[in-house]
Design a protein around this motif. Structure first.
Motif, short mmCIF file in Angstrom:
data_model
loop_
_atom_site.label_atom_id
_atom_site.label_comp_id
_atom_site.label_asym_id
_atom_site.label_seq_id
_atom_site.Cartn_x
_atom_site.Cartn_y
_atom_site.Cartn_z
N LYS A 153 0.92 -1.06 0.19
CA LYS A 153 0.09 0.00 0.01
C LYS A 153 0.97 1.13 0.11
O LYS A 153 1.95 1.29 0.81
CB LYS A 153 -0.89 0.11 1.15
N LEU A 154 0.37 2.15 -1.02
CA LEU A 154 1.26 3.35 -0.69
C LEU A 154 0.53 4.61 -0.15
O LEU A 154 -0.69 4.96 -0.49
CB LEU A 154 1.48 3.87 -2.21
N PHE A 155 1.01 5.19 0.88
CA PHE A 155 0.30 6.27 1.63
C PHE A 155 0.94 7.66 1.54
O PHE A 155 2.11 7.79 1.40
CB PHE A 155 0.46 5.93 3.07
N THR A 156 0.11 8.48 0.91
CA THR A 156 0.49 9.76 0.63
C THR A 156 -0.21 10.96 1.52
O THR A 156 -1.17 11.07 1.60
CB THR A 156 0.34 10.27 -0.88
N GLY A 157 0.86 11.72 2.27
CA GLY A 157 0.18 13.02 3.15
C GLY A 157 1.03 14.17 2.52
O GLY A 157 1.90 14.27 2.00
N ILE A 158 -0.03 15.24 2.55
CA ILE A 158 0.49 16.70 2.18
C ILE A 158 0.17 17.50 3.33
O ILE A 158 -0.86 17.42 3.85
CB ILE A 158 0.00 17.11 0.94
N LYS A 159 1.39 18.25 3.69
CA LYS A 159 0.98 19.36 4.96
C LYS A 159 1.49 20.70 4.30
O LYS A 159 2.43 20.84 3.27
CB LYS A 159 1.81 18.78 6.11
N THR A 160 1.06 21.92 4.84
CA THR A 160 1.55 22.96 4.78
C THR A 160 2.83 23.57 5.55
O THR A 160 2.32 23.36 6.81
CB THR A 160 0.34 24.23 5.23
N SER A 161 3.84 23.81 5.46
CA SER A 161 5.00 24.24 6.32
C SER A 161 4.62 25.35 6.79
O SER A 161 3.84 26.41 6.51
CB SER A 161 6.45 24.04 5.66
N PRO A 162 5.29 25.94 7.83
CA PRO A 162 5.30 27.37 8.57
C PRO A 162 5.40 28.57 7.59
O PRO A 162 4.87 29.48 7.92
CB PRO A 162 6.24 27.42 9.76
N GLY A 210 4.44 28.28 4.32
CA GLY A 210 3.35 28.42 3.41
C GLY A 210 3.66 27.33 2.27
O GLY A 210 2.91 27.19 1.35
N LYS A 211 4.85 26.56 2.28
CA LYS A 211 5.25 25.62 1.11
C LYS A 211 4.25 24.22 1.49
O LYS A 211 3.81 23.82 2.53
CB LYS A 211 6.55 25.38 1.00
N LYS A 212 4.01 23.63 0.53
CA LYS A 212 3.17 22.20 0.24
C LYS A 212 4.19 21.28 0.33
O LYS A 212 5.03 21.03 -0.52
CB LYS A 212 2.34 22.30 -0.75
N ILE A 213 4.19 20.44 1.24
CA ILE A 213 5.25 19.53 1.41
C ILE A 213 4.51 18.13 1.23
O ILE A 213 3.61 17.78 2.21
CB ILE A 213 5.96 19.53 2.82
N VAL A 214 4.96 17.15 0.35
CA VAL A 214 4.55 15.59 0.28
C VAL A 214 5.56 14.63 1.05
O VAL A 214 6.47 14.77 0.85
CB VAL A 214 4.28 15.42 -0.91
#
Length: 243
Positions: free
Chosen positions: A165-174, A176-180
């Motif tokens: 299974k491949l899990f992908t999460g994306i978050k916003t850094s302090p 404002g960058k989008k990090i996967v």
């Protein structure tokens, strides 16, 4: 940092090109004279590109990840096929590839979002326009970021095969960058890092259309999947055909 070596073994099964994908591209290329000339940006292990070449298409695949491009080249059984793979970034392609040569440029498997800089994204669309024939098409697949909003974080649907299974999460850094970040989970529960801390540019439908218009494209058709279901803000994926 991207750690693709952990996914190379499983890439084909996680990103397999099924009958819907094959039929979609067959329909999109009916108007072109044979051999249809393809450029695949982010071709991975090249399985779909081999399928196209076996169908008498002329195919060029670009990939930046060494483990994936090595796998693509190992699949070649004969030098007579009109198929070649280059370890090359899309930023370099206009320097080395023929302008106004390709009937179809495809950017599959969400790879476009890793062009995370807005200036470089504009260059990507412009370069694709230069490489395409006058009636050529640019076909892109990516997640629908109208549905998967990254504020402050989001998990994309799990991609899975029989083995992993491949899990992908994306978050916003302090800042404002989008990090996967991506992880594989094997059948015995072992977790392997695939991508960690990679910056992306989560394009939306309207942003894609604007980048394409700025590059000189004039026609846009959006789908929710390769079955050509209508795209809506609730669709998981976005597939766009641009010409």
């Amino acid at each position: 940092m991207e750690l693709y070596e952990n996914i190379a073994e499983y890439y084909d099964e996680l990103y397999s090109a099924g009958d819907d994908v094959k039929k979609f591209y067959e329909e999109e290329t009916k108007s072109f004279a044979a051999p249809v000339k393809y450029l695949s940006i982010g071709c991975g292990t090249g399985t779909f590109e081999h399928y196209l070449a076996k169908g008498n298409a002329d195919v060029t695949g670009l990939e930046t990840v060494n483990q994936l491009i090595e796998s693509a080249n190992r699949k070649r059984r004969t030098q007579l096929m009109a198929l070649r793979f280059f370890q090359m970034s899309s930023l370099e392609m206009c320097r080395f590839l023929g302008k106004a040569f390709y009937d179809v440029i495809t950017i599959p498997n969400n790879r476009i979002i890793y062009t995370h800089d807005t200036t470089l994204m504009a260059k990507l669309f412009f370069d694709c326009k230069q490489l395409l024939t006058p009636k050529g098409k640019l076909i892109i697949k990516l997640p629908n970021f109208e549905k998967f909003k990254i504020e402050p974080s989001v998990k994309l649907p799990v991609r899975e095969s029989i083995r992993v299974k491949l899990f992908t999460g994306i978050k916003t850094s302090p800042d404002g960058k989008k990090i996967v970040s991506q992880e594989l989970e094997t059948g015995n529960g072992k977790r392997l890092t695939v991508t960690e801390g990679a910056e992306i540019l989560p394009l939306t439908k309207n942003q894609i259309e604007q980048y394409a218009k700025d590059a000189g494209f004039t026609k846009f058709t959006f789908y929710a999947d390769y079955k050509r279901n209508e795209f809506t803000p609730k669709s998981d994926d976005l597939i766009v055909v641009i010409s």
